[in-house]
Design an enzyme around this catalytic site. Sequence first.
Site, PDB file in Angstrom:
ATOM      1  N   LYS A 192       0.767  -1.328  -0.102  1.00 29.05           N
ATOM      2  CA  LYS A 192       0.007  -0.102  -0.145  1.00 29.05           C
ATOM      3  C   LYS A 192       0.727   1.262   0.057  1.00 29.05           C
ATOM      4  O   LYS A 192       1.413   1.458   1.186  1.00 29.05           O
ATOM      5  CB  LYS A 192      -0.923   0.081   1.318  1.00 29.05           C
ATOM      6  CG  LYS A 192      -2.122   1.178   1.070  1.00 29.05           C
ATOM      7  CD  LYS A 192      -2.503   1.579   2.339  1.00 29.05           C
ATOM      8  CE  LYS A 192      -1.605   2.848   2.869  1.00 29.05           C
ATOM      9  NZ  LYS A 192      -1.823   4.013   1.928  1.00 29.05           N
ATOM     10  N   THR A 247       5.461   7.698  14.024  1.00 28.42           N
ATOM     11  CA  THR A 247       5.488   6.748  15.165  1.00 28.42           C
ATOM     12  C   THR A 247       3.998   6.726  15.691  1.00 28.42           C
ATOM     13  O   THR A 247       3.663   5.501  16.294  1.00 28.42           O
ATOM     14  CB  THR A 247       6.089   7.705  16.356  1.00 28.42           C
ATOM     15  OG1 THR A 247       7.649   7.433  15.924  1.00 28.42           O
ATOM     16  CG2 THR A 247       6.056   6.586  17.657  1.00 28.42           C
ATOM     17  N   GLY A 250       2.691   3.987  13.295  1.00 26.14           N
ATOM     18  CA  GLY A 250       3.065   2.809  13.754  1.00 26.14           C
ATOM     19  C   GLY A 250       2.377   2.055  14.880  1.00 26.14           C
ATOM     20  O   GLY A 250       2.399   0.968  14.990  1.00 26.14           O
ATOM     21  N   GLU A 268       9.626   1.068  11.015  1.00 22.59           N
ATOM     22  CA  GLU A 268      10.742   2.201  10.779  1.00 22.59           C
ATOM     23  C   GLU A 268      10.048   3.374  11.015  1.00 22.59           C
ATOM     24  O   GLU A 268       9.266   3.846  10.121  1.00 22.59           O
ATOM     25  CB  GLU A 268      11.316   2.016   9.696  1.00 22.59           C
ATOM     26  CG  GLU A 268      12.574   2.830   9.513  1.00 22.59           C
ATOM     27  CD  GLU A 268      12.358   4.191   8.861  1.00 22.59           C
ATOM     28  OE1 GLU A 268      12.449   5.322   9.606  1.00 22.59           O
ATOM     29  OE2 GLU A 268      12.188   4.226   7.628  1.00 22.59           O
ATOM     30  N   CYS A 302      13.160  10.931   7.316  1.00 19.20           N
ATOM     31  CA  CYS A 302      13.318  10.514   8.849  1.00 19.20           C
ATOM     32  C   CYS A 302      14.331  10.825   9.524  1.00 19.20           C
ATOM     33  O   CYS A 302      14.373  10.720  10.940  1.00 19.20           O
ATOM     34  CB  CYS A 302      12.425   9.350   8.948  1.00 19.20           C
ATOM     35  SG  CYS A 302      13.157   7.963   7.831  1.00 19.20           S
ATOM     36  N   GLU A 399       9.497  15.977  15.692  1.00 16.94           N
ATOM     37  CA  GLU A 399       9.827  15.679  14.145  1.00 16.94           C
ATOM     38  C   GLU A 399       8.760  16.829  13.387  1.00 16.94           C
ATOM     39  O   GLU A 399       7.691  16.541  13.444  1.00 16.94           O
ATOM     40  CB  GLU A 399       9.468  14.214  13.781  1.00 16.94           C
ATOM     41  CG  GLU A 399       9.947  13.901  12.512  1.00 16.94           C
ATOM     42  CD  GLU A 399       9.509  12.558  11.988  1.00 16.94           C
ATOM     43  OE1 GLU A 399      10.634  12.007  11.325  1.00 16.94           O
ATOM     44  OE2 GLU A 399       8.910  11.913  12.397  1.00 16.94           O
ATOM     45  N   ILE A 400       9.720  17.490  12.472  1.00 18.92           N
ATOM     46  CA  ILE A 400       8.890  18.503  11.892  1.00 18.92           C
ATOM     47  C   ILE A 400       8.808  17.937  10.392  1.00 18.92           C
ATOM     48  O   ILE A 400       7.697  18.172   9.842  1.00 18.92           O
ATOM     49  CB  ILE A 400       9.802  19.719  11.770  1.00 18.92           C
ATOM     50  CG1 ILE A 400       9.552  20.460  13.356  1.00 18.92           C
ATOM     51  CG2 ILE A 400       8.994  20.868  10.740  1.00 18.92           C
ATOM     52  CD1 ILE A 400      10.745  21.662  13.236  1.00 18.92           C
TER      53      ILE A 400
END
Length: 501
Positions: A192, A247, A250, A268, A302, A399-400
């Site tokens: 996907k 995250t 995930g 990941e 990432c 995380e931007i």
Amino acid sequence: MTVLSNGNAESYVKTPKIKFTKLFINGEFVDSVSGKTFETIDPRTEEVIARIAEGDKEDVDLAVKAAREAFDHGPWPRLPGCERRRIMLKFADLIDENIEELAALDTIDGGKLYNLGKIIDIPSAAETIRYYAGAADKIHGATLKMSRDLQAYTLHEPVGVVGHIIPWNFPSQMFVMKVGPALAAGCTMLVKPAEQTPLSALYYAYLAKLAGIPDGVLNVITGYGSTAGAAISSHMDIDKVSFTGSTEVGRLVMQAAAASNLKPVSLELGGKSPFIIFDDVDVDKVADLALQGSFYNKGEICVAGSRVFVQEGIYDKFLNKLEEKVKRWVVGDPFNPKVHQGPQVNKQQYDKILSYIEHGKKGGATLLSGGNPGGEKGYYIEPTIFTDVTDDMTIAKEEIFGPVMSVLKFKTVEEVIKRANATKYGLAAGIMTNDLNTANTVSRSIRAGVIWINCYFAFDKDLPYGGYKMSGFERDMGLEALNKYLQVKSVATPIHNSPWL
């Protein structure tokens, strides 16, 4: 920095004709069961490229049925490894023959630089398939030395039907990073792609069919993560899920896998990687590396080294050099060979990055460069550098996933190790020093899956890639990636009257 006019969409390269917009199930391009479609948008122009079939649970069921049939009764898992290798090598050759078209698809769909696609992304995609093709006939178990009157050995068998859920920032490389080792292992699969960048995945499916990969082995379901992705994660007849993305998502994938058939999951996830610069380096060279570390692929990566820690002895000199170099950074149409940075992938990501920039401005950091949208049309953002950043600021913690660098000052090795590790993430780190002892100490102290010393983004097919902490677990690339698509089976039988064990 320089912001170029977006110009005509075909100023530099003829926009490719979109050939494939349907789901790929059991070797055929088909409409979704519902007949629904969704738009894929060109981030350069904010215009619709094409309408793509919107896969849902019913389509995932059909694809799983095809993959299960291909695994349980089809030839792929039963072929000699050398025959899988031959077909995969043909697949890689076909990728090479279609480099320009594949690179153009990733450019119009994701805003990626066309020239880099031609010379890096697509050729490396072909090489990744070749790497795992070479491993297909080298999957061996072991003969075991038992402590009793037993003869025993292990078999490495394909795990079964795999669901791959891939992100939008590197559509081609993520596709082959997942598909390559799974094919070599003898698995069948669903892929996907991200709904933002579905075009190249469908083209790869077409090339796989041409290469001779049997029907049902590789299926592509385009659609949304909340529907198609959720259906893959919770499906009772999928044996493993491999996910790359945020995250937060995930966590949902892992919960769905556990609540369904307890399928194993490979994750990941996000990162907030430290890029640590000690005062014994060549500041000019390191400033170039730092710019690439934060702004490569418009910061949509990432492992971006977006927390730049600079030792106090060279802090001011480094900032001067950084400011000088970022003025030469060119933002514009990603088909233009003079451009360093294209548009962000979509409006949602564009707005998210700009909101983080506002956090930085209001949170007490000093804006050294950028901080604004990069044009009237398209999702362009100026490369943005904040100085006087502290560890507790939002821009230093979250995380931007955009072209935003935070520069922080430190004094000692012990201090920077502690601060670099003070994050929920652990994906990568960069260490810039000419002192071997410092490099050894820091590299062994940082809790991250990939450490680059005096380099950054040093990826390779042989280099396992993955994270610690909330950046995920298991590894892509290298032979470690092959192993995660294999089950280990132990076989033992009694031996009688043997002269030795």
